[in-house]
Design a protein around this motif. Sequence first.
Motif, PDB file in Angstrom:
ATOM      1  N   VAL A  29       3.601  11.828 -28.356  1.00 49.17           N
ATOM      2  CA  VAL A  29       2.824  10.645 -27.960  1.00 49.17           C
ATOM      3  C   VAL A  29       3.721   9.410 -28.010  1.00 49.17           C
ATOM      4  CG1 VAL A  29       0.896   9.140 -28.588  1.00 49.17           C
ATOM      5  CG2 VAL A  29       0.656  11.633 -28.739  1.00 49.17           C
ATOM      6  N   ASP A  30       3.734   8.661 -26.926  1.00 48.46           N
ATOM      7  CA  ASP A  30       4.558   7.454 -26.840  1.00 48.46           C
ATOM      8  C   ASP A  30       3.806   6.210 -27.294  1.00 48.46           C
ATOM      9  OD1 ASP A  30       7.040   8.565 -25.417  1.00 48.46           O
ATOM     10  OD2 ASP A  30       5.393   9.261 -24.138  1.00 48.46           O
ATOM     11  N   LEU A  31       2.497   6.190 -27.066  1.00 41.60           N
ATOM     12  CA  LEU A  31       1.674   5.061 -27.484  1.00 41.60           C
ATOM     13  C   LEU A  31       0.326   5.574 -27.984  1.00 41.60           C
ATOM     14  CD1 LEU A  31       2.269   2.427 -24.641  1.00 41.60           C
ATOM     15  CD2 LEU A  31       2.766   2.079 -27.071  1.00 41.60           C
ATOM     16  N   PHE A  32      -0.062   5.123 -29.160  1.00 40.78           N
ATOM     17  CA  PHE A  32      -1.375   5.440 -29.707  1.00 40.78           C
ATOM     18  C   PHE A  32      -2.347   4.379 -29.205  1.00 40.78           C
ATOM     19  CE2 PHE A  32      -4.729   5.116 -32.866  1.00 40.78           C
ATOM     20  CZ  PHE A  32      -5.012   6.444 -33.183  1.00 40.78           C
ATOM     21  N   ARG A  33      -3.337   4.798 -28.431  1.00 41.86           N
ATOM     22  CA  ARG A  33      -4.297   3.860 -27.856  1.00 41.86           C
ATOM     23  C   ARG A  33      -5.591   3.877 -28.663  1.00 41.86           C
ATOM     24  NH1 ARG A  33      -8.182   4.180 -23.668  1.00 41.86           N
ATOM     25  NH2 ARG A  33      -9.378   3.663 -25.536  1.00 41.86           N
TER      26      ARG A  33
END
Length: 360
Positions: A44-48
């Motif tokens: 995962v590159d960004l946790f939204r």
Amino acid sequence: MELDTYFTRLLARKGQPLLLAGPCSAETEEQVMATARGLQGLGVDLFRAGIWKPRTRPGSFEGIGAVGLKWLQRVKQEAGLAVTVEVATPRHVEECLAHGVDVVWIGARTTVNPFAVQELAEALGGTGVPVMVKNPVNPDLALWAGALERLDRAGVRDLAAIHRGFSTGAPSKYRNAPTWAIPIELKTRFPELPLICDPSHISGRRDLLLPVAQKALDLDYDGLMLETHPDPENAWSDAEQQVTPFRLAEMLHELKHRYRSTENLDYLNKAEELRHKMDVADQEIIEALARRMALVEELAEYKKQNNVKILQLDRWNEIYQSRPEWAARLNVNDKFVAELYKLIHIESIRKQTEILQRPE
């Protein structure tokens, strides 16, 4: 829009599409941390996570508010994940900056309002925070492009677009119709702009997530945003479109990552041969359209001489019914041909109008 941005650097370093994942809404600190722990090791590159939720009607859960930003600080510190949040007002921007949010996104309901976008552009200009822009609720490419341009003019250089589908009012199996032609046109206008697909909001259903995500990858999207929750059935918002981290891991394994090209000479030679044949076929199609439009002009002259109206509804209904039937017999998509003939009819009316209004 610059080529060297947060997103392009991340893409170059990773060498494959980006992955943005996390819950639709941050509900509790425990739920946020459970999701983050479940996503560790999945690339995962960004946790939204939604902190402020613009809901259609008051009374439903509209987000936990700024307290949730402290939970995202824990996600960064303990799970090692960069975080991203939706912002809709300059105050949201201030709160995100104060809590070290890495990336923000502008939602569909905000993108539709140029005044709101301009206020956000002014609040974000000079901060250095990367910004993602979701398409507007309705299928309006100009509004989407305009929001990106406002941010760019305000000095926001780290930009990406998120395709989350469109509300059209037409019956559909999707929550928001993908209408793939619009994001493709956006990418054509801004080829350097990273384009991310949000299958969760397009689908609205868990069973449609995988095919939508696969189509996005096959269309060369730069990333996916997928909503993930440790207990989707009991999520406080959009429960039907969220999956567990475990199911997300399964989906990522099932997705096929195809190449943009290949050095296989057999493929390259055959592709070149077929593309040449397509060029010839396209030339023949255009020549056929030219012949048809010449006949339209000739018919318009006769209508003018005999004082006959342009629109002949019975004739149009006959064409609209018969051409798709002809197409189906040749294994050509009848719905595509029906839409094509709508465009041909519009051009036919334009040409006839021009001729009938021409001075004697």
